[in-house]
Design an enzyme around this catalytic site. Structure first.
Site, mmCIF file in Angstrom:
data_model
loop_
_atom_site.group_PDB
_atom_site.id
_atom_site.type_symbol
_atom_site.label_atom_id
_atom_site.label_comp_id
_atom_site.label_asym_id
_atom_site.label_seq_id
_atom_site.Cartn_x
_atom_site.Cartn_y
_atom_site.Cartn_z
ATOM 1 N N VAL A 128 37.436 -101.044 -78.024
ATOM 2 C CA VAL A 128 37.024 -101.923 -79.119
ATOM 3 C C VAL A 128 35.509 -102.124 -79.089
ATOM 4 O O VAL A 128 34.930 -102.360 -78.025
ATOM 5 C CB VAL A 128 37.740 -103.285 -79.024
ATOM 6 C CG1 VAL A 128 37.279 -104.208 -80.154
ATOM 7 C CG2 VAL A 128 39.256 -103.098 -79.072
ATOM 8 N N ASP A 277 54.070 -107.340 -76.751
ATOM 9 C CA ASP A 277 53.136 -107.021 -75.657
ATOM 10 C C ASP A 277 52.259 -108.237 -75.370
ATOM 11 O O ASP A 277 51.033 -108.129 -75.293
ATOM 12 C CB ASP A 277 52.281 -105.813 -76.051
ATOM 13 C CG ASP A 277 51.643 -105.136 -74.839
ATOM 14 O OD1 ASP A 277 52.110 -105.370 -73.712
ATOM 15 O OD2 ASP A 277 50.665 -104.392 -75.021
#
Length: 502
Positions: A128, A277
């Site tokens: 990211v 998750d």
């Protein structure tokens, strides 16, 4: 070929041959004599984890997925593999820039006003970067690791081959179903490698929690998304694992723990769509105590039938009504139809009763589910993939909640929510909601009943009508029992009128 040799060497170095070979076999003794210099003092679970870390990101990801299959794995392996983390070195910033330019077909300066080539997070399949969109909007840009697909294809083929060998030669191979596990891993990985799918997941979850004081989900900026690049709203907050910092900011930690449980049950039972998750690395917390969800590669979905039976199971556990739990399993088709309900009820009681004799703060509902899955093997319980993901998520949520507040009572927190949900589903409000949602279906179906029944009477006065009604009732019972009764009554009335005229 070189990759295969490397994998075999690492597997032998860490003693993973013991998973595929009987320890007293001639092959196992020959390998042990040939590799006399290797050290196998660590437990097998530790050696397996270290081998996967050595093999690289794809195998680390496989280990993470494998750790969720507690219905198949021994406890020591599942606990150790759960420790795997995606601490992967980032790829260079210039490669990230090149990937963005390739995805959009133009220089990066024409895509973003600003783009920071230094990543703020790096995982096994993506990393990211921060950026600024035209107009000054701050964004986070997730970029898929380049060159992943060929390596993944090769590694998956090798994993499948290894799984086949384990099934063939290992005593526990067939029970552990390694090829099924590899197939499940491949499915999860294919979803994570398509960032457009992840963006759609994020968008759906955000729509489910509009202006929620409990959970914030980043907005997706679709004009800056492709299958390899995902651009979303930049979110700020403190990692949920930094409890001391959250206390310094004035966050009510016990309330934060309870909020996490409420968010989980809201996703599961109200929306049937949940973040699967939810480990601490994917959660931030704002100074106001609001959760921020990140990373939407793995999501779970539940049908209305799944939700109904899950609620029955949860409430049965809460009330120690094991007959109710056994019936819910049988009605859902999760155990073979010829299973004796009393025997299955006894097995469930043997799992649960020891937990109820402990103080509430020491009871782990996630562990109860793990033990239940393990015990259910002898009843040939059909493990549903969506329920395995749910179990993994529940373990994550409960572990996070206990990390925040060791005295968290999951039972007391969840029970009122489930009871209210059940009242809404089966009570008068639930009936009204079902009637409203099904009214268009009724409007289309009911006018056709006289014609269909008349045709059936002309062909066969009794047999075909009974079969048609049976099929109609079976289909509608699965959708909504109350509606099925209404339709059956209407159909019988029409038949009575027609018979009276014949």
């Amino acid at each position: 070929m070189v990759r295969l040799v490397k994998i075999l060497w690492i597997a032998l170095r860490f003693g993973l041959d013991e998973f595929a070979l009987a320890p007293d076999s001639g092959t196992a003794r020959a390998i042990g004599a040939l590799l006399f210099f290797r050290s196998l003092s660590d437990p097998r679970a530790v050696r397996l984890r270290r081998a996967l870390e050595t093999l690289g990101p794809i195998f680390v990801k496989f280990g993470q997925v494998l750790s969720t299959r507690r219905d198949l794995l021994p406890t020591d392996l599942a606990d150790e593999l759960a420790k795997l983390q995606d601490q992967v070195p980032p790829f260079p910033g210039e490669i990230a820039v090149a990937e963005v330019e390739r995805a959009f077909g133009k220089p990066i300066a024409q895509v973003f006003d600003k783009f920071d080539p230094k990543p703020v997070a790096s995982a096994s399949v993506a990393q990211v970067h921060l950026a600024v969109l035209p107009g000054g909007v701050e964004a986070a840009v997730k970029i898929l690791r380049p060159g992943m697909l060929p390596v993944i294809g090769e590694d998956l083929a090798l994993l499948n081959t290894a799984a086949g060998l384990i099934e063939r030669f290992s005593a526990d191979g067939r029970r552990l179903k390694p090829r099924e596990v590899v197939a499940e891993f491949a499915r999860h990985l294919s979803e994570e490698l398509d960032l457009m799918r992840e963006a759609a997941h994020a968008s759906q979850l955000r729509r489910n929690f509009p202006d929620s004081p409990l959970l914030a989900v980043p907005e997706v900026y679709w004009d800056w998304c492709t299958s390899t690049v995902m651009t979303m709203q930049r979110m700020r907050g403190t990692p949920v694992s930094q409890v001391d910092e959250l206390r310094r900011l004035g966050v009510d930690i016990p309330r934060l723990a309870r909020t996490g449980v409420e968010i989980f049950f809201t996703q599961v039972f109200r929306h049937g769509f949940f973040h699967a998750d939810m480990h601490p690395g994917n959660i931030l917390v704002t100074p106001e105590g609001r959760y921020v969800a990140l990373d939407f590669g793995i999501m779970g979905t539940l049908t209305e039938i799944d939700q109904q039976y899950l609620a029955q199971n949860f409430l049965g556990f809460f009330q120690r009504d094991y007959a109710r739990v056994a019936r819910a399993h049988l009605e859902a088709g999760w155990v073979p139809a010829d299973t004796r309900a009393d025997e299955f009820e006894g097995a469930i009681r043997a799992v649960c009763e020891p937990f109820f004799d402990r103080p509430l703060s020491e009871i782990s509902f996630g562990r109860v589910l793990v033990r239940l899955f393990q015990t259910s093997r002898r009843f040939n319980v059909e493990i549903q993939p969506q329920l395995v993901m749910l179990q993994k998520t529940l373990l994550n949520i409960e572990g996070l909640g206990r990390q925040l507040d060791p005295d968290l009572d999951l039972w007391t927190t969840a029970k009122p929510f489930l009871e209210k949900w059940m009242r809404e589903q089966v009570g008068f409000k639930g009936l009204l909601r079902t009637l409203r949602s099904e009214a268009p279906h009724w409007a289309t179906m009911l006018p056709q009943l006289p014609r269909l029944v008349h045709r059936a009477l002309a062909d066969d006065r009794i047999g075909r009508i009974e079969r048609a009604l049976a099929e109609l009732l079976a289909v509608e019972r699965r959708r909504n029992r109350m509606m099925a009764i209404g339709i059956a009554i209407a159909a019988i009335a029409v038949i009575g009128i027609l018979i009276g005229k014949i």
